[in-house]
Design a protein around this motif. Structure first.
Motif, mmCIF file in Angstrom:
data_model
loop_
_atom_site.group_PDB
_atom_site.id
_atom_site.type_symbol
_atom_site.label_atom_id
_atom_site.label_comp_id
_atom_site.label_asym_id
_atom_site.label_seq_id
_atom_site.Cartn_x
_atom_site.Cartn_y
_atom_site.Cartn_z
ATOM 1 N N GLN A 154 0.862 97.794 -7.578
ATOM 2 C CA GLN A 154 -0.434 98.671 -7.267
ATOM 3 C C GLN A 154 -0.978 99.077 -8.346
ATOM 4 O O GLN A 154 -2.241 99.439 -8.880
ATOM 5 C CB GLN A 154 0.013 99.704 -6.200
ATOM 6 C CG GLN A 154 -1.217 100.609 -5.918
ATOM 7 C CD GLN A 154 -2.322 99.819 -5.025
ATOM 8 O OE1 GLN A 154 -1.972 99.262 -4.183
ATOM 9 N NE2 GLN A 154 -3.496 100.224 -5.309
ATOM 10 N N GLN A 207 -6.551 94.599 -4.172
ATOM 11 C CA GLN A 207 -5.416 95.328 -3.562
ATOM 12 C C GLN A 207 -4.880 94.639 -2.299
ATOM 13 O O GLN A 207 -3.596 94.279 -2.435
ATOM 14 C CB GLN A 207 -5.594 96.763 -3.431
ATOM 15 C CG GLN A 207 -6.054 97.674 -4.407
ATOM 16 C CD GLN A 207 -6.409 99.135 -3.909
ATOM 17 O OE1 GLN A 207 -6.778 99.226 -2.717
ATOM 18 N NE2 GLN A 207 -6.408 99.895 -4.784
ATOM 19 N N THR A 220 -6.654 105.300 -2.273
ATOM 20 C CA THR A 220 -5.527 104.637 -2.619
ATOM 21 C C THR A 220 -4.985 104.815 -3.820
ATOM 22 O O THR A 220 -3.812 104.972 -4.510
ATOM 23 C CB THR A 220 -5.645 103.115 -2.339
ATOM 24 O OG1 THR A 220 -5.978 103.154 -0.821
ATOM 25 C CG2 THR A 220 -4.355 102.170 -2.680
ATOM 26 N N VAL A 257 -1.996 92.376 -4.124
ATOM 27 C CA VAL A 257 -0.799 93.254 -3.973
ATOM 28 C C VAL A 257 -0.128 93.231 -2.690
ATOM 29 O O VAL A 257 1.231 92.958 -2.846
ATOM 30 C CB VAL A 257 -1.235 94.812 -4.365
ATOM 31 C CG1 VAL A 257 0.020 95.598 -4.275
ATOM 32 C CG2 VAL A 257 -1.950 94.808 -5.814
#
Length: 202
Positions: free
Chosen positions: A40, A28, A127, A32
């Protein structure tokens, strides 16, 4: 781009401790947030697919992300970058592991690493939950999968397949509701609207 993929996943590979689950927050962060190669939701999807396929989750996810960024060559560069740190480190310590594994300083270091890994996994779950659990139905689905995995010891593969089927069913259902709403934009029934128009003409 190939070198960027290689060194990005080399950095992920050299910082991944404790197995495939700890690679997610690093994926991530690097792919990302920093590189913005994927979204995501895509990193979560690739991670889930990588978990269902044979082999290491991290390598599978690297192959999928590399292919998305730069095709087959990107897959090779990402997979090679991710695997290279482990290969080099294992070759370096293979002859020493029996002598150093029992040392108190090594055991203490591993204890600290395990605590950090737990924190990273919790952060990744938090997350992912923010993006994936968006309504009561997805919350119930997440709870059901958690119970099946933890208490019933069900393999992740049928759980992911069942969750995918549930997502398809929910998507089809929402599509039908959307078409009904589109047919009657004012919230009324189509037949009722036609009857009202006929009455106005008379």
């Amino acid at each position: 781009m190939y070198l960027s993929l290689f060194f990005t996943f080399f950095r992920i590979g050299i910082l991944t401790f404790g197995g495939g689950y700890t690679v997610l927050p690093l994926l991530q962060k690097e792919t990302v947030e920093k590189k913005q190669w994927i979204s995501q939701l895509e990193v979560i999807d690739y991670y889930a697919v990588g978990q269902c396929l044979p082999g290491m989750i991290g390598v599978n996810a690297a192959i999928l992300i590399g292919y998305k960024v730069k095709g087959r060559g990107g897959s090779v560069a990402a997979a090679a970058g991710f695997a290279m740190p482990s290969l080099l480190i294992i070759l370096a310590i293979a002859s020493l592991i029996q002598n150093i594994a029992g040392l108190p300083v090594v055991q203490s270091a591993f204890a600290g690493i395990r605590v950090a890994v737990c924190a990273l996994v919790v952060n990744a779950i938090y997350t992912m939950a923010q993006k994936a659990i968006i309504n009561p139905i997805t919350a119930v689905l997440a709870l059901a999968v958690f119970i099946a995995a933890v208490w019933l010891q069900v393999s992740p593969v049928p759980l992911v397949i069942a969750a995918a089927a549930a997502g398809l069913i929910l998507s089809m259902r929402e599509g039908k509701l959307g078409r009904k709403t589109q047919a009657a934009p004012n919230g009324g029934d189509k037949d009722t609207d036609e009857e009202s128009q006929a009455g106005e003409e008379q």
